[in-house]
Design a protein around this motif. Structure first.
Motif, mmCIF file in Angstrom:
data_model
loop_
_atom_site.group_PDB
_atom_site.id
_atom_site.type_symbol
_atom_site.label_atom_id
_atom_site.label_comp_id
_atom_site.label_asym_id
_atom_site.label_seq_id
_atom_site.Cartn_x
_atom_site.Cartn_y
_atom_site.Cartn_z
ATOM 1 N N UNK A 108 -33.029 10.845 -9.102
ATOM 2 C CA UNK A 108 -31.976 11.510 -9.866
ATOM 3 C C UNK A 108 -32.230 13.018 -9.933
ATOM 4 N N UNK A 109 -33.480 13.395 -10.215
ATOM 5 C CA UNK A 109 -33.801 14.815 -10.298
ATOM 6 C C UNK A 109 -33.606 15.518 -8.958
ATOM 7 N N UNK A 110 -33.923 14.831 -7.856
ATOM 8 C CA UNK A 110 -33.711 15.420 -6.533
ATOM 9 C C UNK A 110 -32.223 15.630 -6.263
ATOM 10 N N UNK A 111 -31.399 14.669 -6.635
ATOM 11 C CA UNK A 111 -29.959 14.799 -6.414
ATOM 12 C C UNK A 111 -29.400 15.943 -7.254
ATOM 13 N N UNK A 112 -29.834 16.037 -8.500
ATOM 14 C CA UNK A 112 -29.333 17.093 -9.375
ATOM 15 C C UNK A 112 -29.771 18.484 -8.891
ATOM 16 N N UNK A 113 -30.892 18.545 -8.173
ATOM 17 C CA UNK A 113 -31.366 19.818 -7.629
ATOM 18 C C UNK A 113 -30.732 20.131 -6.272
ATOM 19 N N UNK A 114 -29.894 19.221 -5.764
ATOM 20 C CA UNK A 114 -29.221 19.462 -4.501
ATOM 21 C C UNK A 114 -30.038 19.096 -3.286
ATOM 22 N N UNK A 115 -31.073 18.301 -3.460
ATOM 23 C CA UNK A 115 -31.906 17.867 -2.338
ATOM 24 C C UNK A 115 -31.577 16.419 -2.004
ATOM 25 N N UNK A 116 -31.922 15.962 -0.797
ATOM 26 C CA UNK A 116 -31.671 14.566 -0.444
ATOM 27 C C UNK A 116 -32.444 13.622 -1.366
ATOM 28 N N UNK A 117 -31.848 12.498 -1.685
ATOM 29 C CA UNK A 117 -32.470 11.555 -2.614
ATOM 30 C C UNK A 117 -33.572 10.747 -1.955
ATOM 31 N N UNK A 118 -33.570 10.655 -0.649
ATOM 32 C CA UNK A 118 -34.586 9.863 0.042
ATOM 33 C C UNK A 118 -35.380 10.737 0.998
ATOM 34 N N UNK A 119 -36.585 10.302 1.282
ATOM 35 C CA UNK A 119 -37.385 10.975 2.298
ATOM 36 C C UNK A 119 -38.203 12.141 1.800
#
Length: 68
Positions: free
Chosen positions: A42-53
């Motif tokens: 969730x934090x990665x998505x909110x920061x605009x980064x891919x959620x996986x990998x």
């Protein structure tokens, strides 16, 4: 005293007081790990980064820029 000893003491105390027994050590470990994983995604998505990998990308970046 380790977690098993504490669990046995707590179970004995709960039985003597007529309370429900506590969960065994490790009962909720998988749920905790899943919630940590979901929170990090969730934090990665909110920061605009891919959620996986994220881990694989970070490892590749470290190994690629490493100088022998």
């Amino acid at each position: 005293m380790n977690a098993l000893h504490q669990y046995l003491f707590d179970t004995y105390r709960a039985d003597r007081l007529g309370e429900p027994a506590p969960p065994a050590p490790g009962t909720h470990d998988v749920a905790v790990l899943r919630s940590v994983r979901d929170r990090r995604r969730f934090e990665r998505v909110m920061a605009g980064r891919p959620a996986r990998g994220g881990l694989g990308t970070a490892l590749r970046r470290l190994l690629r820029h490493r100088t022998p």
